[in-house]
Write an enzyme that holds these catalytic residues in place. Structure first.
Site, PDB file in Angstrom:
ATOM      1  CB  CYS A   9      -0.937   0.008   1.208  1.00  0.00           C
ATOM      2  SG  CYS A   9      -0.110   0.228   2.801  1.00  0.00           S
ATOM      3  N   PRO A  10       0.352   2.413  -0.311  1.00  0.00           N
ATOM      4  CG  PRO A  10      -0.925   4.002  -1.444  1.00  0.00           C
ATOM      5  CD  PRO A  10      -1.029   2.684  -0.742  1.00  0.00           C
TER       6      PRO A  10
END
Length: 486
Positions: A9-10
């Site tokens: 995920c970011p």
């Protein structure tokens, strides 16, 4: 069957590991085996060549580019957003089985090392793209916030708030005193905090127009700090820099010049244009807006402060780590740079409200175990630590399984905690840490009371709603089985 997977995920914090856990639990329930590589903020242990070679298919649950994709050349690959692995892992495994049965290998990908990534999709709508641009900036901002904020909080714990006025350590540093080390921690943390606005602007620009926009974004962010435009100025500078470089890329140039455009021309012209706009056109209005916001926050008291706390609490619990949650968190962190009393109260309210959802669901799944599945009870045990650490994403598995009962319940309790924290005047100088920074909270007992009340409210609400659903289901089953209906 055997699978391998990569989750990313970011921010590389909660969703990365929650997706991995969801895939592992689902594989176990299906009788399959899976080995997951988590490409998170803590680094990752790469999948072994043997695991990849023996896998029937590959699952990429990622919101950004997968590192080392070339390792999976020739293997059937299924790709999905990281939240799908959390919410619908079973569906991902069905797709992976179908891909393995079809025997459709992925094309070979060029080898590439770790690189900067953005979560913006090429086919996203404009509103989604803008939100993702901003989220990319925030995701790269968080490590600076955590490092700088916690160092500053540690310096206050060691030397008191007066350590902010200590002389520069380059001129005087007493290694034999606690005050000397406190001053050093404060000045290191302040140095990290000085990057917040430029990093935000630089990576918003990067998300919009890739690497050539980073320099103009950082320049615009630095100018925003210089003219006093703060975080609002950083947001505008990042959007300006990205927009300018995107426009420059549309200009057709001779082939001979294409090689130097991204390295020299785009950063140079972008920096000039953004610099002029920030100094001459945008900077002063944004500085005035920032000053006005600061004065408004300082003037908050009574009902208005309580309402702001409730609003921030609602935002923190609405999507539990998503864009709305991050907007509230970024707003609070931006206030830390001003150091005003109202800003410190906002930070305390945001952290308390963000701790409520996982703690409330941990409590509810412990008190009324029968209302939750075995997997939810397992997640509830982990949610105690996640909530105590201010990781709101610990509530996502519960919200994904029953959103219409869980999310409103969490919003109610978080709003209560946010409003009570503001009403009590609790303050916080650290941007993160949960109960582990309790000694750094102003009025810690009242803050704890606000947290406990909000947690109890959310837990009671979700238990009540789940009981109502259970009774409704039982009643419907009884009516269906009655002799009259028969």
């Amino acid at each position: 069957m055997k699978f391998v997977a990569i989750t990313a995920c970011p921010t590389g914090i909660a969703h990365t590991y929650m997706a991995a856990e969801s895939l592992e639990q689902t594989a176990k329930a299906n009788g399959d085996t899976i080995v997951v590589e988590t490409q998170g903020s803590a680094g990752s242990t790469p999948l072994s060549a043997e695991d990849i070679a023996t896998a029937d298919a590959v699952i990429f649950a990622a919101d950004l580019a997968v590192q080392g994709r070339d390792r999976f050349a020739g293997k059937p690959i299924v790709e999905a957003p990281v939240k799908q692995a959390i919410n619908d892992a079973a569906g991902l495994f069905e797709r992976a089985r179908a891909a393995a049965a079809a025997g459709s290998p992925s094309p070979a990908a060029p080898a590439a090392g770790p690189e900067l990534t953005t979560k913006v999709g090429a086919n996203d709508r404009l509103g989604t793209r803008i939100r993702q641009w901003l989220m990319t900036g925030v995701s790269y901002l968080i490590p600076f916030v955590a490092a700088g904020g916690l160092l500053i909080a540690l310096s206050f714990a060691l030397g008191g708030y007066q350590i902010a006025s200590a002389p520069k350590v380059t001129e005087h540093f007493d290694a034999g005193s606690v005050a000397g080390w406190a001053a050093l921690m404060f000045q290191i943390g302040s140095a990290a905090f000085s990057f917040l606005v430029p990093v935000l602007a630089g990576f918003i620009a990067f998300a919009m127009a890739d690497r050539p926009a980073i320099a103009p974004g950082f320049v615009g962010g630095a100018i925003a700090v210089t003219v006093g435009a703060g975080f609002l100025g950083g947001l505008v500078a990042g959007l300006l820099a990205g927009g300018v470089v995107m426009a420059l890329k549309r200009v057709q140039v001779p082939k001979a010049m294409r090689g130097i455009m991204p390295v020299v021309v785009y950063p140079l012209l972008g920096s000039i244009v953004v610099g002029v706009l920030m100094y001459v056109v945008v900077g002063k209005p944004m500085a005035a807006a920032t000053d006005g916001l600061t004065h408004w926050l300082n003037s908050l008291s009574g009902v208005s402060a309580v309402l702001l706390g409730a609003l921030l609490g609602l935002m923190m619990a609405f999507d539990m780590g998503g864009p709305v949650n991050k907007a509230a968190y970024t707003f609070a962190v931006g206030g830390l740079t001003t150091g005003t009393g109202a800003s410190l109260q906002i930070m305390a309210a945001v952290m308390g409200a963000g701790m409520v959802p996982p703690l409330a669901l941990a409590l509810a799944s412990t008190v009324r175990r029968k209302l939750f599945t075995e997997a939810e009870r397992e997640n509830g045990r982990a949610a105690w630590l996640l909530g105590a650490s201010f990781i709101t994403e610990g509530a996502i598995p519960f919200a994904a399984a029953d959103p219409f009962r869980v999310i409103p319940s969490m919003m109610l309790g978080s709003a209560v905690t946010g409003s009570l924290s503001m009403a009590f005047g609790a303050t916080l100088r650290a941007p993160h840490g949960g109960i582990f920074v309790l000694p750094l909270i102003g009025r810690p007992l009242l803050f704890t009371l606000a947290l406990l009340v909000g947690t109890a409210v959310s837990a009671a609400a979700v238990i009540l709603l789940k009981q109502l659903r259970l009774r409704t289901s039982d009643t419907a089953a009884a009516v269906t089985a009655s002799p009259v209906n028969a």
